[in-house]
Design a protein around this motif. Structure first.
Motif, PDB file in Angstrom:
ATOM      1  N   UNK A  75      -3.749  13.133   0.857  1.00 56.16           N
ATOM      2  CA  UNK A  75      -2.910  11.979   0.574  1.00 56.16           C
ATOM      3  C   UNK A  75      -3.702  11.011  -0.299  1.00 56.16           C
ATOM      4  N   UNK A  76      -3.039  10.506  -1.316  1.00 49.90           N
ATOM      5  CA  UNK A  76      -3.651   9.536  -2.206  1.00 49.90           C
ATOM      6  C   UNK A  76      -3.163   8.151  -1.775  1.00 49.90           C
ATOM      7  N   UNK A  77      -4.092   7.288  -1.384  1.00 43.95           N
ATOM      8  CA  UNK A  77      -3.744   5.943  -0.926  1.00 43.95           C
ATOM      9  C   UNK A  77      -4.005   4.967  -2.058  1.00 43.95           C
ATOM     10  N   UNK A  78      -2.912   4.382  -2.558  1.00 43.39           N
ATOM     11  CA  UNK A  78      -3.016   3.488  -3.711  1.00 43.39           C
ATOM     12  C   UNK A  78      -2.971   2.034  -3.262  1.00 43.39           C
ATOM     13  N   UNK A  79      -3.962   1.262  -3.718  1.00 43.04           N
ATOM     14  CA  UNK A  79      -4.054  -0.168  -3.425  1.00 43.04           C
ATOM     15  C   UNK A  79      -3.665  -0.949  -4.679  1.00 43.04           C
TER      16      UNK A  79
ATOM     17  N   UNK B 221       0.850  -1.191   0.000  1.00 41.98           N
ATOM     18  CA  UNK B 221       0.000   0.000   0.000  1.00 41.98           C
ATOM     19  C   UNK B 221       0.885   1.241   0.000  1.00 41.98           C
ATOM     20  N   UNK B 222       0.569   2.209  -0.864  1.00 38.47           N
ATOM     21  CA  UNK B 222       1.409   3.391  -0.979  1.00 38.47           C
ATOM     22  C   UNK B 222       0.614   4.647  -0.668  1.00 38.47           C
ATOM     23  N   UNK B 223       1.198   5.514   0.158  1.00 43.47           N
ATOM     24  CA  UNK B 223       0.623   6.816   0.489  1.00 43.47           C
ATOM     25  C   UNK B 223       1.378   7.878  -0.304  1.00 43.47           C
TER      26      UNK B 223
ATOM     27  N   UNK C 143       3.839  -1.110  12.147  1.00 44.54           N
ATOM     28  CA  UNK C 143       3.642  -0.198  11.023  1.00 44.54           C
ATOM     29  C   UNK C 143       4.723  -0.379   9.953  1.00 44.54           C
ATOM     30  N   UNK C 144       4.283  -0.340   8.697  1.00 44.60           N
ATOM     31  CA  UNK C 144       5.185  -0.571   7.576  1.00 44.60           C
ATOM     32  C   UNK C 144       5.848   0.687   7.063  1.00 44.60           C
ATOM     33  N   UNK C 145       6.319   0.615   5.820  1.00 40.65           N
ATOM     34  CA  UNK C 145       6.996   1.732   5.147  1.00 40.65           C
ATOM     35  C   UNK C 145       6.166   2.066   3.916  1.00 40.65           C
ATOM     36  N   UNK C 146       5.240   2.992   4.064  1.00 33.54           N
ATOM     37  CA  UNK C 146       4.219   3.162   3.035  1.00 33.54           C
ATOM     38  C   UNK C 146       4.276   4.479   2.281  1.00 33.54           C
ATOM     39  N   UNK C 147       5.222   5.334   2.607  1.00 43.88           N
ATOM     40  CA  UNK C 147       5.371   6.575   1.848  1.00 43.88           C
ATOM     41  C   UNK C 147       6.842   6.910   1.733  1.00 43.88           C
TER      42      UNK C 147
END
Length: 555
Positions: free
Chosen positions: A464-468, A446-448, A545-549
């Motif tokens: 913020x655009x959250x891309x799945x 998942x990318x922010x 928590x991951x690394x999403x942005x």
């Protein structure tokens, strides 16, 4: 340049090749080799950390041999090839009298020796640097269409080996600026770019993730003279061992008597000066400067041939170096002979211990692109590295490894579990803990994405655009959002929960392969004074928590 080699050269080279093949076969993998073996399972035009040459080498070697020798076979051949290329690049007619001195010099160079059997990106970098210099030597003697074409292919091979190769190409070209007027030199450049185009395309398709990580995302501790600049100077000694005073003396005394020698000097001094300056900003790893071993081997051996006293002392000290190196090489296999516990020791047994508990269930290692491939290599079982905010992105962040563990019962292994069902002590003294998860599910891709360029700690709302990217909808109730604050060195310091408000108030799911807009306000940090950067991060199903942005600067 004669291709005929003295018989003694063949005997010594053959002995070293056999030694390297035996070492390659009986030495357990180091972690980086296991990681590159993971690369090789799925050949591509690029990987998160490096270009693809090292993966191609392992893939080719694995067609001929299983296990460690398959991983290292091509490296052994390239190392032997490097010795031949260095020999051919030296014109002095007296060199045939001093074949043992040549081998003593090059075999005593510590990392040049180690890369004779380890498979790392530096191995092809060394080989193609030697080949590049040899072909360049012929090119400046008599430029031609064929040599220009060949030079271009070699430059591409250099860049496919390691990004540091750009320094090799740059400093050699800088030594001869008249090349800008040479049509065959331009042919070489165009050929190199065309050959390298597939990697450029791979970078574009992956949002230049490798470049962004190495140049912008990589954490870097505050400047420390002892660790950085003094460490760099120590590395200058380490790559040559006991011979270093005479090696650098020979370098200092070498003069640019022709364009080829000038290129060797520009390359050597250019790389050393570049990384000396870099040492005031970050820690320079020893292998980053190893490429100077190639031009210095040519320069120093040429100087040795003309100066008997230097030749005598270099030869003696080189033999002592070699004796120490050989003892250490045995210690890579037989641990009692090695002065410290090294990463070639005990991994096979440790992975077998984990597998005895995991059975056929996949193993998920928290924050370890080192342990995950090592487990897969030695057990043949499925593994995955789940990377969180306390770690960094790597190849597991962008390939399809995550799919293989989704909705499976997994053994989850970490140093920092609250529930410690199983303990896995290592010979190095560290202890990992494991617990079973019956239905593992993660969404680390998942990318922010934020478009705003200015961020301050105030009440302003940002989009913020959250891309799945997944082929499934993801329920929002499975996700938690937070802001990770980082210091000026881009080191993670604090996690603060944040509310991401969807533009559609009725939103319940993130649609598959689609982007969803949210708004958020930066929460005040509770522990960190004046953070310099932040990331938007996501926890799924209670995982860390991951690394999403990307890393975003605070004004």
């Amino acid at each position: 340049m004669s291709l005929k080699l003295p018989k003694l050269f063949y005997y010594l080279l053959g002995s070293i090749l056999i030694l390297n093949l035996l070492q390659a076969n009986f030495t357990e993998l180091i972690f980086d080799e296991a990681y590159y073996w993971h690369y090789a399972k799925n050949l591509a035009w690029g990987y998160f950390d490096h270009p693809p040459m090292v993966a191609l080498m392992i893939k080719i070697g694995s067609y001929f041999f299983d296990g460690e020798l398959g991983v290292r076979f091509v490296s052994c051949l390239l190392s032997a090839g490097t010795f031949i290329l260095l020999w051919l690049a030296i014109d002095n007619p007296n060199k045939k009298k001093y074949v043992p001195h040549f081998f003593a010099l090059v075999f005593s160079m510590t990392l040049l020796n180690a890369y004779g059997f380890f498979t790392l990106p530096d191995t092809p970098l060394l080989f193609f640097t030697a080949l590049f210099l040899l072909v360049y030597k012929k090119f400046i003697e008599k430029p031609s269409f064929v040599l220009g074409l060949l030079l271009g292919v070699i430059m591409a091979a250099l860049m496919y080996s390691k990004y540091h190769a750009v320094l090799v190409i740059f400093f050699v070209l800088l030594s001869n600026l008249k090349l800008v007027l040479n049509k065959y030199a331009w042919l070489a450049v165009i050929t190199a770019l065309l050959c390298y185009f597939p990697h450029f395309l791979w970078l574009y398709e992956h949002d230049y993730i490798s470049i962004k990580y190495h140049l912008f995302e990589r954490p870097n501790a505050p400047y420390n003279f002892n660790k950085y600049t003094l460490g760099f100077l120590v590395n200058l000694v380490a790559i040559f061992g006991l011979t270093f005073p005479f090696v650098y003396y020979a370098l200092a005394k070498s003069r640019a008597k022709d364009l080829f020698t000038k290129a060797l000097l520009y390359l050597t001094y250019g790389v050393l000066i570049f990384f000396f300056i870099s040492s005031f900003n970050r820690r320079v790893q020893t292998q980053w400067i190893i490429v100077v071993s190639i031009p210095m081997a040519i320069l120093v051996f040429s100087y040795m041939l003309e100066h008997e006293n230097i030749r005598k002392w270099l030869f003696r000290l080189a033999l002592i170096n070699i004796a120490i190196i050989l003892i250490l090489r045995i210690g890579l296999i037989y641990e009692p002979l090695f002065p410290i516990h090294y990463e070639t020791h005990g991994n096979k047994a440790w992975m077998a211990l984990i597998q005895s508990k995991a059975g056929d269930n996949p193993v998920v290692f928290e924050n370890s692109y080192r342990n995950a491939p090592m487990y897969a290599f030695y057990t043949g079982k499925t593994s995955y590295s789940l990377n969180n905010i306390n770690y960094r992105q790597n190849q597991y962040s962008i390939d399809n490894s995550e799919e293989a563990v989704q909705h499976k019962k997994v053994l989850y292994i970490s140093k920092y579990l609250d529930k410690k069902d199983i303990a896995f002590p290592k010979d190095s003294g560290s202890i990992y803990y494991g617990m079973f998860m019956d239905d593992f599910e993660s969404f680390r891709k998942l990318r922010c994405i934020v478009e705003d360029e200015k961020f301050e700690l105030n009440d302003e709302r940002h989009v913020v655009k959250l891309y799945n990217p997944y082929d499934q909808d993801i329920a929002l109730k499975k996700l938690k959002f937070a802001i990770a604050y980082l210091n000026e060195a881009k080191q993670f310091k604090e996690l603060v929960g944040v509310d991401l408000v969807p533009e559609n108030a009725q939103l319940m799911h993130l649609s598959s392969n689609d982007s969803t807009l949210f708004t958020f306000k930066l929460p005040k940090p509770k522990k960190t004074d004046a953070p310099k950067y932040f990331k938007i991060v996501i926890s799924e199903n209670g995982l860390r928590y991951g690394l999403n942005s990307k890393t975003i600067k605070l004004d």
